[in-house]
Design an enzyme around this catalytic site. Sequence first.
Site, PDB file in Angstrom:
ATOM      1  CE  LYS A  99      -2.972   1.934   3.530  1.00 37.26           C
ATOM      2  NZ  LYS A  99      -3.344   3.298   3.170  1.00 37.26           N
ATOM      3  N   GLY A 188     -10.440   8.089   6.175  1.00 31.96           N
ATOM      4  CA  GLY A 188     -11.421   9.140   6.407  1.00 31.96           C
ATOM      5  C   GLY A 188     -12.813   8.655   6.761  1.00 31.96           C
TER       6      GLY A 188
HETATM    7  C1  LIG Z   1      -3.884   2.355   8.564  1.00 33.02           C
HETATM    8  C2  LIG Z   1      -3.687   3.108   7.334  1.00 33.02           C
HETATM    9  O1  LIG Z   1      -3.158   2.649   6.395  1.00 33.02           O
HETATM   10  C3  LIG Z   1      -4.173   4.486   7.274  1.00 33.02           C
HETATM   11  O2  LIG Z   1      -3.186   5.267   6.696  1.00 33.02           O
HETATM   12  C4  LIG Z   1      -5.420   4.448   6.483  1.00 33.02           C
HETATM   13  O3  LIG Z   1      -5.351   5.302   5.445  1.00 33.02           O
HETATM   14  C5  LIG Z   1      -6.636   4.514   7.314  1.00 33.02           C
HETATM   15  O4  LIG Z   1      -7.153   5.784   7.542  1.00 33.02           O
HETATM   16  P1  LIG Z   1      -8.237   6.033   8.699  1.00 33.02           P
HETATM   17  O5  LIG Z   1      -7.468   5.902   9.972  1.00 33.02           O
HETATM   18  O6  LIG Z   1      -8.769   7.399   8.462  1.00 33.02           O
HETATM   19  O7  LIG Z   1      -9.274   4.975   8.586  1.00 33.02           O
END
Ligand SMILES: CC(=O)[C@@H](O)[C@H](O)COP(=O)(O)O
EC number: 2.8.1.10
Length: 259
Positions: A99, A188
Amino acid sequence: MNDPLNFYGVTLQSRLLVGTSQYPSPAILADALAASKTEVVTVSLRREAGGSRAGEGFWGLIRETGLRVLPNTAGCRTVKEAVTTAHMARELFATKWIKLEVIGDDDLLAPDPFGLVEAARILCDEGFEVFPYMTEDLLLADRLVEAGCRVLMPWAAPIGSGRGLNNVFGLRALRARYPDIPLVIDAGLGAPSQASQAFELGFDAVLLNTAIAKAGDPVAMARAFALACEAGRTAYKALTIEPRDMAEPSTPVLGRAFT
Ligand SMILES: CC(=O)[C@@H](O)[C@H](O)COP(=O)(O)O
């Protein structure tokens, strides 16, 4: 319901991907993961490996779950950092999945679209299977697909904000442009209803962390998100009605009873 999801040739039944940070305790993390019914957890290499929670305990817990790991480059702000972190992740987890986060703005934790495309190109050329954390911008999506990404992860709203789908119009346009690429709403989401909305719009999966980890009861919230994902996806497959401007009687009347 047999409704599998496919990421780079890997078939999954659960459409909920879950982060592993900020849980009150390792035991609650383990219970929340089980309650979420997720099959994929994302793990931040830089934060976990370099931070105070580093150590065999955390990695052991992740291993024990038996879940597939999607390592992430959270915290990376340059192409070099992100690519190096991806290399470390491949060694540590023996996976081609990454990711990819290249953060460009500290206030919004928004992706740097230029660095993201450059890093995605490098990693795809090296054989990685890249899951880019991106905004919903169509041109950015085009460039990432050209670079070799076969999954896209548009944000709903800034990481940790819990604001839900900020730009429904833009997300719909992205879905329409790429009907055959798995699209995962990443970051988000604050409430299960927002995850459900993402599925109703036709998104294939959601990834979240904060809304579960920081809930009053993370285990119950994980279960609520699992149910919401299933509800939203089921509704999408069942074809929701088109909204109308004018009323339409829901009980058609044949003639008049007392005239
Ligand atoms: C855990 C992770 O990879 C975060 O960077 C992800 O983008 C989740 O975002 P939230 O915490 O807003 O759900």
